[in-house]
Scaffold this motif. Structure first.
Motif, PDB file in Angstrom:
ATOM      1  N   ASP A   5      81.197  36.427  46.550  1.00 21.34           N
ATOM      2  CA  ASP A   5      81.639  37.206  47.712  1.00 21.34           C
ATOM      3  C   ASP A   5      80.930  36.728  48.978  1.00 21.34           C
ATOM      4  N   VAL A   6      79.628  36.509  48.855  1.00 17.67           N
ATOM      5  CA  VAL A   6      78.837  36.026  49.988  1.00 17.67           C
ATOM      6  C   VAL A   6      79.340  34.650  50.415  1.00 17.67           C
ATOM      7  N   GLU A   7      79.562  33.764  49.430  1.00 19.32           N
ATOM      8  CA  GLU A   7      80.064  32.429  49.732  1.00 19.32           C
ATOM      9  C   GLU A   7      81.428  32.511  50.419  1.00 19.32           C
ATOM     10  N   SER A   8      82.309  33.339  49.917  1.00 17.64           N
ATOM     11  CA  SER A   8      83.645  33.486  50.493  1.00 17.64           C
ATOM     12  C   SER A   8      83.579  33.982  51.935  1.00 17.64           C
ATOM     13  N   ALA A   9      82.702  34.937  52.190  1.00 17.93           N
ATOM     14  CA  ALA A   9      82.545  35.463  53.549  1.00 17.93           C
ATOM     15  C   ALA A   9      82.011  34.388  54.491  1.00 17.93           C
ATOM     16  N   LEU A  10      81.046  33.612  54.029  1.00 17.87           N
ATOM     17  CA  LEU A  10      80.504  32.533  54.860  1.00 17.87           C
ATOM     18  C   LEU A  10      81.549  31.450  55.125  1.00 17.87           C
ATOM     19  N   LEU A  11      82.337  31.122  54.119  1.00 19.38           N
ATOM     20  CA  LEU A  11      83.396  30.124  54.311  1.00 19.38           C
ATOM     21  C   LEU A  11      84.447  30.632  55.292  1.00 19.38           C
ATOM     22  N   ALA A  12      84.763  31.904  55.218  1.00 19.17           N
ATOM     23  CA  ALA A  12      85.720  32.492  56.159  1.00 19.17           C
ATOM     24  C   ALA A  12      85.175  32.423  57.577  1.00 19.17           C
ATOM     25  N   ARG A  13      83.898  32.716  57.736  1.00 19.95           N
ATOM     26  CA  ARG A  13      83.271  32.621  59.073  1.00 19.95           C
ATOM     27  C   ARG A  13      83.264  31.177  59.561  1.00 19.95           C
TER      28      ARG A  13
END
Length: 96
Positions: A5-13
């Motif tokens: 989830d953290v990785e996905s949020a960072l990739l989205a940013r």
């Protein structure tokens, strides 16, 4: 939040910042991840790389002691590996 989830949020940013040059990193984690992302996509996506680097540098101009070595960013678990970061961002950039 799970690590994915953290990785996905960072990739989205990363993806959002890469398309909009006026943004800045919101914290140390984003600034360091943006800087690494800029490095790993530079050859294929020079415009996106510049946006990511600019967002990172704006943050580091105010917080110069928060810049980390790439190995430390991985060690902290903010990204899993540079090749994975490159591959995931390449996929996102081609989608948009």
């Amino acid at each position: 939040m799970t690590a994915r989830d953290v990785e996905s949020a960072l990739l989205a940013r990363c993806s959002s910042v890469a398309r909009e040059a006026a943004q800045s990193a919101q914290d140390q984690r984003e600034a360091n991840v943006f800087r690494l992302a800029a490095m790993v996509v530079q050859s294929r996506f020079p415009v996106e790389s510049r946006c990511l680097l600019q967002a990172s540098e704006q943050y580091f101009a105010l917080h110069p002691n928060e810049r980390l070595a790439p190995a430390d960013v991985v060690r902290k678990g903010w990204i899993f590996s540079l090749p994975r970061l490159r591959d995931m961002l390449t996929h996102r950039f081609y989608r948009h």
